[in-house]
Write a protein that holds these residues in place. Structure first.
Motif, PDB file in Angstrom:
ATOM      1  N   PHE A 155       0.838  -1.206   0.000  1.00  0.00           N
ATOM      2  CA  PHE A 155       0.000   0.000   0.000  1.00  0.00           C
ATOM      3  C   PHE A 155       0.869   1.250   0.000  1.00  0.00           C
ATOM      4  CE2 PHE A 155      -2.985   3.130   1.704  1.00  0.00           C
ATOM      5  CZ  PHE A 155      -4.061   2.874   0.866  1.00  0.00           C
ATOM      6  N   THR A 156       1.987   1.194   0.734  1.00  0.00           N
ATOM      7  CA  THR A 156       2.909   2.331   0.727  1.00  0.00           C
ATOM      8  C   THR A 156       3.352   2.637  -0.693  1.00  0.00           C
ATOM      9  OG1 THR A 156       3.741   1.556   2.841  1.00  0.00           O
ATOM     10  CG2 THR A 156       5.034   3.244   1.733  1.00  0.00           C
ATOM     11  N   LEU A 157       3.728   1.580  -1.404  1.00  0.00           N
ATOM     12  CA  LEU A 157       4.159   1.783  -2.784  1.00  0.00           C
ATOM     13  C   LEU A 157       3.050   2.393  -3.613  1.00  0.00           C
ATOM     14  CD1 LEU A 157       6.181  -1.468  -3.451  1.00  0.00           C
ATOM     15  CD2 LEU A 157       7.051   0.856  -3.299  1.00  0.00           C
ATOM     16  N   ALA A 158       1.834   1.864  -3.430  1.00  0.00           N
ATOM     17  CA  ALA A 158       0.710   2.369  -4.212  1.00  0.00           C
ATOM     18  C   ALA A 158       0.466   3.844  -3.914  1.00  0.00           C
ATOM     19  CB  ALA A 158      -0.530   1.546  -3.907  1.00  0.00           C
ATOM     20  N   VAL A 159       0.481   4.193  -2.634  1.00  0.00           N
ATOM     21  CA  VAL A 159       0.260   5.596  -2.268  1.00  0.00           C
ATOM     22  C   VAL A 159       1.363   6.459  -2.843  1.00  0.00           C
ATOM     23  CG1 VAL A 159       0.245   7.210  -0.343  1.00  0.00           C
ATOM     24  CG2 VAL A 159      -1.023   5.083  -0.177  1.00  0.00           C
ATOM     25  N   SER A 160       2.599   5.993  -2.706  1.00  0.00           N
ATOM     26  CA  SER A 160       3.731   6.840  -3.083  1.00  0.00           C
ATOM     27  C   SER A 160       3.811   7.047  -4.572  1.00  0.00           C
ATOM     28  CB  SER A 160       5.032   6.205  -2.609  1.00  0.00           C
ATOM     29  OG  SER A 160       4.987   5.989  -1.239  1.00  0.00           O
ATOM     30  N   PHE A 161       3.619   5.958  -5.349  1.00  0.00           N
ATOM     31  CA  PHE A 161       3.933   6.073  -6.760  1.00  0.00           C
ATOM     32  C   PHE A 161       2.706   6.054  -7.657  1.00  0.00           C
ATOM     33  CE2 PHE A 161       7.733   4.360  -4.702  1.00  0.00           C
ATOM     34  CZ  PHE A 161       8.607   5.385  -5.009  1.00  0.00           C
ATOM     35  N   ILE A 162       1.543   5.811  -7.105  1.00  0.00           N
ATOM     36  CA  ILE A 162       0.340   5.847  -7.947  1.00  0.00           C
ATOM     37  C   ILE A 162      -0.651   6.907  -7.469  1.00  0.00           C
ATOM     38  CG2 ILE A 162      -1.601   4.521  -8.865  1.00  0.00           C
ATOM     39  CD1 ILE A 162       0.149   2.002  -8.429  1.00  0.00           C
ATOM     40  N   PHE A 163      -1.138   6.750  -6.240  1.00  0.00           N
ATOM     41  CA  PHE A 163      -2.233   7.620  -5.799  1.00  0.00           C
ATOM     42  C   PHE A 163      -1.814   9.081  -5.681  1.00  0.00           C
ATOM     43  CE2 PHE A 163      -3.973   3.675  -3.479  1.00  0.00           C
ATOM     44  CZ  PHE A 163      -4.604   3.260  -4.646  1.00  0.00           C
ATOM     45  N   THR A 164      -0.710   9.307  -4.973  1.00  0.00           N
ATOM     46  CA  THR A 164      -0.311  10.702  -4.759  1.00  0.00           C
ATOM     47  C   THR A 164       0.022  11.406  -6.071  1.00  0.00           C
ATOM     48  OG1 THR A 164       0.539   9.981  -2.634  1.00  0.00           O
ATOM     49  CG2 THR A 164       1.131  12.196  -3.331  1.00  0.00           C
ATOM     50  N   PRO A 165       0.851  10.794  -6.944  1.00  0.00           N
ATOM     51  CA  PRO A 165       1.095  11.474  -8.232  1.00  0.00           C
ATOM     52  C   PRO A 165      -0.188  11.702  -9.008  1.00  0.00           C
ATOM     53  CG  PRO A 165       2.672   9.702  -7.926  1.00  0.00           C
ATOM     54  CD  PRO A 165       1.678   9.574  -6.817  1.00  0.00           C
ATOM     55  N   PHE A 166      -1.095  10.724  -8.936  1.00  0.00           N
ATOM     56  CA  PHE A 166      -2.359  10.867  -9.649  1.00  0.00           C
ATOM     57  C   PHE A 166      -3.146  12.066  -9.117  1.00  0.00           C
ATOM     58  CE2 PHE A 166      -6.932   9.693  -9.907  1.00  0.00           C
ATOM     59  CZ  PHE A 166      -7.049   9.754 -11.290  1.00  0.00           C
ATOM     60  N   LEU A 167      -3.207  12.160  -7.799  1.00  0.00           N
ATOM     61  CA  LEU A 167      -3.908  13.296  -7.196  1.00  0.00           C
ATOM     62  C   LEU A 167      -3.253  14.610  -7.602  1.00  0.00           C
ATOM     63  CD1 LEU A 167      -4.737  12.124  -3.564  1.00  0.00           C
ATOM     64  CD2 LEU A 167      -6.340  12.687  -5.372  1.00  0.00           C
ATOM     65  N   TYR A 168      -1.938  14.596  -7.637  1.00  0.00           N
ATOM     66  CA  TYR A 168      -1.214  15.820  -7.992  1.00  0.00           C
ATOM     67  C   TYR A 168      -1.559  16.218  -9.418  1.00  0.00           C
ATOM     68  CZ  TYR A 168       2.584  19.103  -8.704  1.00  0.00           C
ATOM     69  OH  TYR A 168       3.313  20.223  -8.980  1.00  0.00           O
ATOM     70  N   LEU A 169      -1.541  15.213 -10.320  1.00  0.00           N
ATOM     71  CA  LEU A 169      -1.907  15.498 -11.708  1.00  0.00           C
ATOM     72  C   LEU A 169      -3.312  16.084 -11.794  1.00  0.00           C
ATOM     73  CD1 LEU A 169      -0.543  12.572 -13.911  1.00  0.00           C
ATOM     74  CD2 LEU A 169       0.047  15.002 -13.984  1.00  0.00           C
ATOM     75  N   LEU A 170      -4.226  15.468 -11.062  1.00  0.00           N
ATOM     76  CA  LEU A 170      -5.594  15.961 -11.042  1.00  0.00           C
ATOM     77  C   LEU A 170      -5.652  17.420 -10.626  1.00  0.00           C
ATOM     78  CD1 LEU A 170      -8.040  13.321  -9.546  1.00  0.00           C
ATOM     79  CD2 LEU A 170      -8.024  14.307 -11.826  1.00  0.00           C
TER      80      LEU A 170
END
Lengths: 546, 368
Positions: free
Chosen positions: B342-357
């Motif tokens: 989950f850490t990996l997912a948050v760090s490299f998927i969710f957070t960048p995605f939110l930032y892009l949004l």
């Protein structure tokens, strides 16, 4: 208040009466009337039942004789002042033709003050309640027939203890003066040390019955106004009938009444209060006690002695170090010993562990109980020696500590190492310069011993963490209690474990957020700059103070 | 206690909060995992993953700075829509809370191994959870101060003990560099598991409204992450250098073994490992304290509770129960694996995605 009978009055007087009534409704009054007899009756009714209140009636020789009365409390006044400068002046006064003011009855009191009295501090008062308070505080009230104002003459003078060396905070170097029980003399001592026009002394009366004078002292151009206002607010909110010691105030105004840690500094040293004022702190002095309150305070400050600043810095650093070690000992030593002895003897070097185990051979108690018995014995000895008069107290200390300890060890009840631990702890707790914080450590020691017995070093760590959380949450008048360590304040660390030389303490402590950060004579030592800088041309450079 | 004191933390305190959050249970097992993955060059794994996470942290700060007055709970709802945003916040809260049983169990295990062999499980776990709950129920200023003190002490002691152990340091142990037969990068589970040691910078998305000067947040976060990377790398180098990679793989608690190896003559304490253990106890405590606090903060924000302390005390028995589920090293390793994932997912998927949004949304607003 019962409404008093009044004769028909002129419209102007009616107006005055209306005003008085208004004031009375606001909680003030009752007020003096121009009828002397009425005033005297009222005063006799309220304070005249005690025979130390003296009513001295006489006649003033104005254009015609006017009745007047002096009221004071015997024992609280300087009698010679009353005899020579009030009574003599008033009775021997003979109005001549040129003294036209003697016919002006409206302004009589003021005129008497201006023309006759030989007293330096005189004020006019029309509120009877204030007059009574003044009389009971040692002032003399002069009431003249036809005037609705009383003259309050400062004639205070009573028996008191002189200025003495502070008993609880002795020092090797430094001024040997402490506060005494007279507020005025105490504020005077502070004034004598700081001749700054910004030094403010605000006096208020606290205590419905005791009407004790309490002085709020600060330097207006240094102390943070919010802190001063907060202190004043909390002082004014005190509702109490008798104020006997500053401890009463302390309990009313401290930030964390439930906490075991003191959030105010208590001192009877003048120099300490003065140093505190210069740091931007606020002092509260109470009449009838030599103990002043200083606020805000940080936890570490309770371990600083006034003396630290009077020795040269290398010694000061040593003293601080010793005191921090003693703080650690007084809190943790018995707990650590128990933790090591019970749970982790493998942690201590082998030979020492063998020694400890050897001395504990045949001791009938578990370590905790052994420690508890000894700690309790020490507490009892300490309490007993405080209660006994001087020489007896010392004897008890020797008999209790020395003989009892030795006998207990010989009898095989207590191990000698435990005796060492307990004695060291007791001595360490005496090294704390502030009595309040020493008590805190004494109180905390027992639970820590229990925790150590149950759960060793782990328990001590968890207990320490919980203590830390508690302390981190304390704020003394908005100042974090553990400052300057957390939140870290590098500038303030110059007066922590390490004590910088006086000339290097360029700023006041940032923790108190003083208005004026600069201590003024900052660059008194220029030699170090001279080493680094090229010599300046004469006339252009800064004045060298040396 | 109920009001969040706004803007009261200094950049330093924030950096230390991130460090205190990050350094915890993971550090003691990190060298063995690294040795398993890359043999004698294991430190390189630590360094590279650390730098990757530093990059991820940078993205997280960027995201946080897009709305400096709000926490993730608020702006995730704006960016993803209310249901998805709440779901994400809930996931994050669950993620934070999932640390606690692991930390508690690891601590309990170590305490039972070394400090208190006889103490019952419920006593150690219970007292630790109580201490964490007591701390977490306070406000962030108080937490920041405690964290500041504890993590500094822990770091200093840790670094001190690590330095002392250099008396046994063998440079040859670090060679050969990237030998092929030592590389086991295919060991997916172990590789993912190291992410556990880097979880923690996510708090920046929650703490930003409390920072005195939000502009300093970027620097503080990066400083914190780099400190962590340096400490981890240094520690891994030391452990591998002292024990050699094979032994490093074999020892469970490499840090404690390291401390045990130190010989000190004529000093009051016979063994240093317990001192290190106490320092580490404060490090793990800060992790627990902060995860607890922030987890509770997220929940109280989602449900608009006036006081996060309620959540804290309500969660305490749950955490205790969960910690009893983790029976042994393997179960909590399993649990740790999922946390890492989950850490990996948050760090490299969710957070960048939110930032892009958030960037797209900003552009959209500007376009209008």
């Amino acid at each position: 208040m019962k409404k008093r009978f009044r004769q028909p009055r002129l419209p102007s007087e009616l107006k005055k009466e209306k005003e008085q009534k208004k004031k009375e409704q606001q909680g003030e009054g009752p007020f003096l009337t121009p009828e002397l007899e009425e005033n005297i009756n009222y005063l006799r009714e309220t304070i005249g039942h005690s025979n130390d209140v003296i009513f001295r009636e006489f006649y003033l020789k104005l254009d015609q004789p006017v009745r007047a009365v002096l009221i004071f409390v015997d024992g609280l006044v300087a009698k010679e002042v009353i005899n020579e400068y009030i009574l003599q002046a008033l009775t021997t006064f003979n109005a001549g033709e040129e003294d036209r003011w003697t016919r002006d009855r409206e302004e009589l009191a003021k005129n008497v003050k201006d023309h006759i009295l030989h007293i330096n501090e005189v004020s006019l008062e029309s509120d009877l309640q204030q007059v009574i308070t003044a009389i009971l505080s040692g002032e003399t009230a002069l009431l003249i027939d036809g005037s609705d104002q009383a003259l309050i003459c400062n004639t205070r003078g009573w028996e008191h203890r002189g200025i003495d060396e502070p008993m609880t905070e002795a020092s090797v170097r430094g001024p040997r003066v402490g506060f005494n029980e007279i507020l005025r003399s105490n504020t005077a001592q502070i004034r004598r040390t700081i001749r700054d026009p910004d030094l403010r002394i605000k006096t208020m009366k606290i205590g419905l019955r005791s009407q004790t004078d309490v002085a709020l002292i600060y330097i207006a151009s240094i102390a943070k106004p919010e802190i001063v206002a907060e202190v004043e607010k909390r002082l004014k909110a005190i509702k109490i009938d008798g104020l006997i010691e500053s401890a009463y105030i302390q309990e009313y105004i401290e930030d964390r009444p439930g906490s075991i840690f003191p959030t105010l500094q208590v001192t009877e040293r003048v120099d300490r209060v003065v140093a505190g004022l210069l740091e931007g702190r606020v002092a509260v002095l109470t009449d009838n006690t030599p103990f002043a309150l200083l606020m805000p305070v940080t936890f570490w400050q309770l371990y600083y002695a006034a003396e630290d600043y009077y020795h040269r810095w290398p010694l000061a650093i040593l003293l601080r170090f010793v005191r921090f070690v003693s703080f650690f000992f007084s809190l943790y030593l018995p707990g650590l010993f128990i933790a090591f002895a019970v749970h982790n003897p493998e942690l201590i070097p082998f030979n020492l562990a063998i020694k400890i185990a050897g001395t504990r051979e045949g001791i009938p108690f578990p370590v905790f109980l052994e420690g508890l018995i000894m700690e309790l014995a020490i507490e009892i000895i300490r309490e007993a020696s405080v209660r006994l008069p001087g020489p007896f107290g010392q004897t008890i200390g020797i008999v209790g500590g020395f003989i009892l300890g030795d006998a207990a060890v010989r009898a095989g009840l207590i191990s000698p190492i435990m005796t060492i631990v307990v004695a060291l702890t007791a001595i360490s707790s005496f090294a704390a310069p502030s009595f309040g914080v020493a008590i805190t450590m004494r109180l905390l020691r027992f639970p820590l011993m229990l925790v150590a017995q149950i759960s060793g070093l782990y328990g001590l760590s968890i207990a320490t963490i919980i203590l830390l959380i508690h302390m981190a949450g304390i704020r003394s008048f908005g100042v974090p209690y553990l400052s300057p360590v957390v939140p870290l304040n590098l500038s303030d660390l110059k007066d922590f474990m390490f004590v910088a030389p006086r000339w290097a303490m360029i700023n006041r402590p940032l923790a108190y957020e003083p208005l004026d950060l600069d201590r003024g004579g900052t660059k008194a030592r220029t030699w170090w700059e001279a080493l680094l800088k090229a010599p300046q041309r004469p006339g252009k450079g800064r004045k060298n103070n040396e | 206690m109920n009001s969040q004191p706004a803007r009261s933390l200094s950049a330093r305190q924030v950096a230390l909060i991130i460090i205190g959050f990050t350094i915890g249970a993971g550090v003691l097992t990190l060298p063995s995992a690294a040795a398993e993955l890359m043999g004698a060059t294991g430190w390189l794994w630590v360094l590279v993953t650390g730098l990757l996470f530093t990059g991820a942290a940078w993205v997280a700060v960027k995201l946080a700075l897009e709305s400096p007055g709000e926490t993730l709970v608020e702006y995730s709802q704006q960016l993803l829509g209310k249901p998805l945003g709440i779901l994400y916040s809930l996931l994050l809260a669950a993620y934070f809370f999932s640390f606690l049983p692991v930390e508690t169990r690891v601590l309990q295990e170590l305490v039972n191994i070394s400090l208190l062999p006889i103490a019952p499980t419920w006593f150690v776990s219970g007292s630790f959870i109580f201490a964490m709950a007591y701390g977490a129920s306070r406000d962030i200023r108080q937490l920041a101060q405690v964290n500041e003190l504890l993590i500094e002490l822990a770091l200093l002691t840790g670094v001190f003990v690590t330095l002392l152990s250099w008396q046994h340091f063998e440079p040859m142990h670090l060679l050969p560099f990237l030998a092929k037969d030592q590389l086991h990068l295919e060991n997916f589970k172990v590789g993912v598991g190291t992410a556990f040691a880097y979880a923690g910078y996510q708090v920046i998305n929650l703490i930003l409204p409390n920072i005195k000067n939000p502009r300093e947040a970027t620097k503080a976060t990066l400083k914190a992450l780099l400190t962590v990377v340096v400490v981890y790398t240094f520690f891994t180098i030391t452990v591998i250098g002292v024990f050699g990679y094979k032994e490093t793989m074999a020892v469970a608690w490499s840090g404690l073994e390291l401390a045990k190896s130190v010989n000190l003559e004529a000093i009051f304490l016979e063994r240093l490992d317990l001192i290190l253990l106490i320092a580490w106890l404060s490090a793990i405590y800060t992790t627990g304290l902060l995860t607890y606090y922030f987890g509770a903060l997220i929940l109280s924000k989602i449900f608009h509770l006036p006081n996060h302390a309620l959540v804290v005390w309500a969660m305490a028995p749950v955490i205790y129960y969960l910690s009893t589920l983790l029976k042994n090293y393997f179960t909590w390793n399993e649990w740790g694996f999922y946390i890492s994932l989950f850490t990996l997912a948050v760090s490299f998927i969710f957070t960048p995605f939110l930032y892009l949004l958030s960037l797209l949304k900003k552009r959209g607003e500007r376009g209008r």
